[in-house]
Design an enzyme around this catalytic site. Structure first.
Site, PDB file in Angstrom:
ATOM      1  N   CYS A 233       0.837  -1.203   0.000  1.00 16.37           N
ATOM      2  CA  CYS A 233       0.000   0.000   0.000  1.00 16.37           C
ATOM      3  C   CYS A 233       0.872   1.253   0.000  1.00 16.37           C
ATOM      4  O   CYS A 233       1.972   1.246   0.551  1.00 16.37           O
ATOM      5  CB  CYS A 233      -0.902   0.042   1.243  1.00 16.37           C
ATOM      6  SG  CYS A 233      -2.189  -1.210   1.299  1.00 16.37           S
ATOM      7  N   ASP A 234       0.347   2.314  -0.598  1.00 17.97           N
ATOM      8  CA  ASP A 234       1.002   3.604  -0.491  1.00 17.97           C
ATOM      9  C   ASP A 234      -0.044   4.705  -0.668  1.00 17.97           C
ATOM     10  O   ASP A 234      -0.964   4.567  -1.481  1.00 17.97           O
ATOM     11  CB  ASP A 234       2.106   3.784  -1.524  1.00 17.97           C
ATOM     12  CG  ASP A 234       3.020   4.932  -1.163  1.00 17.97           C
ATOM     13  OD1 ASP A 234       3.985   4.693  -0.413  1.00 17.97           O
ATOM     14  OD2 ASP A 234       2.753   6.068  -1.600  1.00 17.97           O
ATOM     15  N   SER A 235       0.112   5.756   0.124  1.00 14.59           N
ATOM     16  CA  SER A 235      -0.860   6.848   0.098  1.00 14.59           C
ATOM     17  C   SER A 235      -0.229   8.142  -0.380  1.00 14.59           C
ATOM     18  O   SER A 235       0.913   8.457  -0.038  1.00 14.59           O
ATOM     19  CB  SER A 235      -1.454   7.066   1.497  1.00 14.59           C
ATOM     20  OG  SER A 235      -2.154   5.917   1.938  1.00 14.59           O
TER      21      SER A 235
END
Length: 396
Positions: free
Chosen positions: A68-70
């Site tokens: 995941c990456d935001s």
């Protein structure tokens, strides 16, 4: 099933734990600063994919890996982690009173089915019109320096977010509804990842760091390993250790010639075990073992059964994974050993590792008591050194 979170984010880990899932955490090491994309949304997608792929490349067995990456987008500009107080302060001033979109890329890779799925979740975030004093105070806490967009919704920055439109969990860093859909795509039902709370025995980072020194250290671990070794049949080299903890006993078993694979519920304890038993430990519940039927020759549990709510659950799983003729070696009567060493009488409540209780329960699963030994402490207190019994059950 081995479920791996390819992220060092404490917020993502806590989100999964709150949902009943205890993942194995492996940090990818991807250099986010040197990755570019055509848009903030595509950047989040790409970074999530790179993280998941980097972790998969390190694995030597099948797993389901989530990366995941935001990235926060305001007026088409991507805002990642600011890194320094100066950058964080500048960004928060630009964000105040504005509306942004928090994009979180999700990449799920299932190595067994060879599937990779990449999706994006986006949530609209409305920011309060912060004063300079509020921004300075917030930056001084250090929180906005290490999070995407320089804010959190589940921490000190929660009061500075006036409204969101979309999935709240996505703003924290991981969309649970989206993850459920991704898992279903590769044939994994959401509830299959739940860790039963009745056997969820975890230690936090502080407890894990001082666990060995408060439990007798290497001398007691060596004594325990010698006792276990004495009960393992000649020629038994591959051992599955339940509640492997920091790996201190497992490492001593390795020194005695055994190949040890360990499971534990505590990711913080496993950080230490991974140093002692690299590549051979993973998150796993002794009551729901991620192991196939009749696959194991020997299972070991040192100081586990006295902690569980129902030892029969563990015995049933041990019997399931053991091959006919396989053995289960475990410590028993731990609570009583410590009480007697301190000059106290027996506990009125029968412990889950009481030998009489275990023998009766084990028999129902085809586990027959056929060996015993013991070892001496040292103990944890100022009293006499306790004697710890160790027994062997054999699978019929």
């Amino acid at each position: 099933m081995r479920f791996v979170l390819a992220s060092q984010s404490p917020a993502r880990l806590q989100t999964l734990r709150n949902a009943g899932i205890e993942p194995e955490v492996i940090v990818s090491g991807v250099d986010e600063d040197n990755v570019t994309a055509e848009s903030p949304a595509e950047l989040a997608r790409l970074l999530a994919a790179l993280k998941a792929r980097a972790v998969v490349a390190t694995l030597d067995e099948h797993a389901t890996v989530l990366g995941c990456d935001s990235v926060l987008e305001i007026d088409g500009v991507a805002y990642g982690k600011p890194g320094t107080p100066e950058v964080a302060r500048e960004r928060l001033r630009a964000m105040r009173g504005q509306v942004g979109i928090l994009h979180t890329g999700h990449t799920l890779i299932d190595t067994e089915s060879k599937q990779e799925i990449r999706e994006l979740a986006s949530t609209k975030v409305y920011f309060a019109d912060l004063t300079d004093a509020e921004i300075d105070a917030y930056v001084a806490t250090g929180e906005p320096l290490v999070v995407a967009g320089s804010f959190t919704v589940d921490g000190l920055g929660g009061a500075y977010v006036t409204r969101i439109e979309g999935d709240h969990h996505n703003v924290v860093g991981l969309s649970l509804p989206l993850l459920r859909t991704l898992l279903a795509t590769v044939g994994i039902p959401w509830h299959a990842l739940w860790t039963p709370r009745k056997t969820r025995l975890t230690y936090d980072r502080t407890e894990a760091a001082r666990y060995d020194e408060t439990r007798g250290g290497e001398p007691r671990a060596q004594a325990a390993a010698q006792a276990v070794h004495a009960l393992l049949p000649t020629g038994t080299n591959r051992v599955l250790e339940l509640a492997v903890g920091t790996g201190i006993v497992g490492a001593e078993l390795v020194a005695l010639g055994h190949l040890v694979h360990g499971f534990d519920l505590s990711a913080d304890m496993l950080r230490h075990a991974k140093v002692r038993l690299p590549g051979h430990v993973a998150v796993g519940d002794a009551g729901v073992l991620p192991v196939g039927d009749r696959r194991v020759d020997a299972v070991v549990a040192v100081w586990l059964l006295h902690l569980v709510d129902d030892s029969e659950v563990v015995l049933g799983e041990v019997a399931r994974v053991l091959r006919p003729g396989g053995v289960f070696v475990t410590t028993v009567e731990k609570t009583e050993a410590s009480r007697f060493a301190d000059g106290r009488g027996p506990n009125e409540v029968r412990s889950q590792d009481g030998l009489t209780r275990l023998v009766a329960r084990a028999a129902a699963y085809g586990l027959v008591l056929d060996g015993a030994t013991s070892f001496v402490g040292p103990g944890r207190g100022a009293g006499a050194e306790p004697v710890y019994p160790v027994v062997r059950f054999r699978r019929a």
